[in-house]
Design a protein around this motif. Structure first.
Motif, PDB file in Angstrom:
ATOM      1  N   GLY A 195       0.666  -1.107   0.059  1.00 16.75           N
ATOM      2  CA  GLY A 195      -0.037  -0.043  -0.130  1.00 16.75           C
ATOM      3  C   GLY A 195       0.978   1.173  -0.059  1.00 16.75           C
ATOM      4  O   GLY A 195       0.423   2.177  -0.470  1.00 16.75           O
ATOM      5  N   MET A 196       1.982   1.215   0.894  1.00 13.42           N
ATOM      6  CA  MET A 196       2.791   2.197   0.707  1.00 13.42           C
ATOM      7  C   MET A 196       3.467   2.707  -0.580  1.00 13.42           C
ATOM      8  O   MET A 196       3.592   3.703  -1.036  1.00 13.42           O
ATOM      9  CB  MET A 196       4.065   2.179   1.862  1.00 13.42           C
ATOM     10  CG  MET A 196       4.983   3.196   1.942  1.00 13.42           C
ATOM     11  SD  MET A 196       6.141   3.046   3.400  1.00 13.42           S
ATOM     12  CE  MET A 196       7.178   1.702   2.319  1.00 13.42           C
ATOM     13  N   CYS A 197       4.047   1.442  -1.058  1.00 12.83           N
ATOM     14  CA  CYS A 197       4.726   1.682  -2.471  1.00 12.83           C
ATOM     15  C   CYS A 197       3.736   2.240  -3.653  1.00 12.83           C
ATOM     16  O   CYS A 197       3.794   2.820  -4.471  1.00 12.83           O
ATOM     17  CB  CYS A 197       5.035   0.435  -3.038  1.00 12.83           C
ATOM     18  SG  CYS A 197       6.469  -0.330  -1.921  1.00 12.83           S
ATOM     19  N   ALA A 198       2.462   1.668  -3.290  1.00  7.97           N
ATOM     20  CA  ALA A 198       1.310   2.093  -4.397  1.00  7.97           C
ATOM     21  C   ALA A 198       0.914   3.496  -4.206  1.00  7.97           C
ATOM     22  O   ALA A 198       0.816   4.440  -5.053  1.00  7.97           O
ATOM     23  CB  ALA A 198      -0.060   1.248  -4.165  1.00  7.97           C
ATOM     24  N   GLY A 199       0.884   3.982  -3.082  1.00  8.20           N
ATOM     25  CA  GLY A 199       0.690   5.295  -2.804  1.00  8.20           C
ATOM     26  C   GLY A 199       1.733   6.518  -3.121  1.00  8.20           C
ATOM     27  O   GLY A 199       1.780   7.351  -3.713  1.00  8.20           O
ATOM     28  N   ILE A 200       2.940   5.920  -2.993  1.00 10.91           N
ATOM     29  CA  ILE A 200       4.247   6.438  -3.311  1.00 10.91           C
ATOM     30  C   ILE A 200       4.315   6.658  -4.973  1.00 10.91           C
ATOM     31  O   ILE A 200       4.439   7.628  -5.342  1.00 10.91           O
ATOM     32  CB  ILE A 200       5.475   6.200  -2.863  1.00 10.91           C
ATOM     33  CG1 ILE A 200       5.532   6.248  -1.478  1.00 10.91           C
ATOM     34  CG2 ILE A 200       6.736   6.493  -3.466  1.00 10.91           C
ATOM     35  CD1 ILE A 200       6.989   5.502  -0.771  1.00 10.91           C
ATOM     36  N   ALA A 201       3.907   5.544  -5.583  1.00 12.20           N
ATOM     37  CA  ALA A 201       4.054   5.674  -7.059  1.00 12.20           C
ATOM     38  C   ALA A 201       2.705   6.547  -7.622  1.00 12.20           C
ATOM     39  O   ALA A 201       3.129   7.145  -8.500  1.00 12.20           O
ATOM     40  CB  ALA A 201       3.596   4.105  -7.439  1.00 12.20           C
TER      41      ALA A 201
END
Length: 75
Positions: free
Chosen positions: A19-25
């Motif tokens: 989820g964190m990676c998706a938000g950053i992306a």
């Protein structure tokens, strides 16, 4: 060390990281459709790997039982 390994096995941890990676992306301008494609590929790959590992474990347990029966029959 065992405590760290147990935490790395946590599904909640990996979902939070994903989820964190998706938000950053998304913050950096990656298209949502690209994220959906990657998420689908990762989910599919993870399902296949877990299935293979689970079946391997089941087969290993079955082989242990069969080999024990053969040893008993030979004695």
């Amino acid at each position: 060390m065992e405590e760290i390994l147990e935490k790395l096995k946590s599904r909640k941890l990996w979902l939070a990281i994903g989820g964190m990676c998706a938000g950053i992306a998304l913050a950096f301008g990656v298209e949502a459709s690209d994220l959906q494609t990657v998420a689908g590929a990762v989910t599919t790959l993870a399902s296949v790997v877990v299935y293979i590992l689970a079946e391997g474990k089941v087969d290993a347990i079955a082989m242990e039982g069969a080999s024990a029966q053969i040893r008993d029959a030979m004695d």
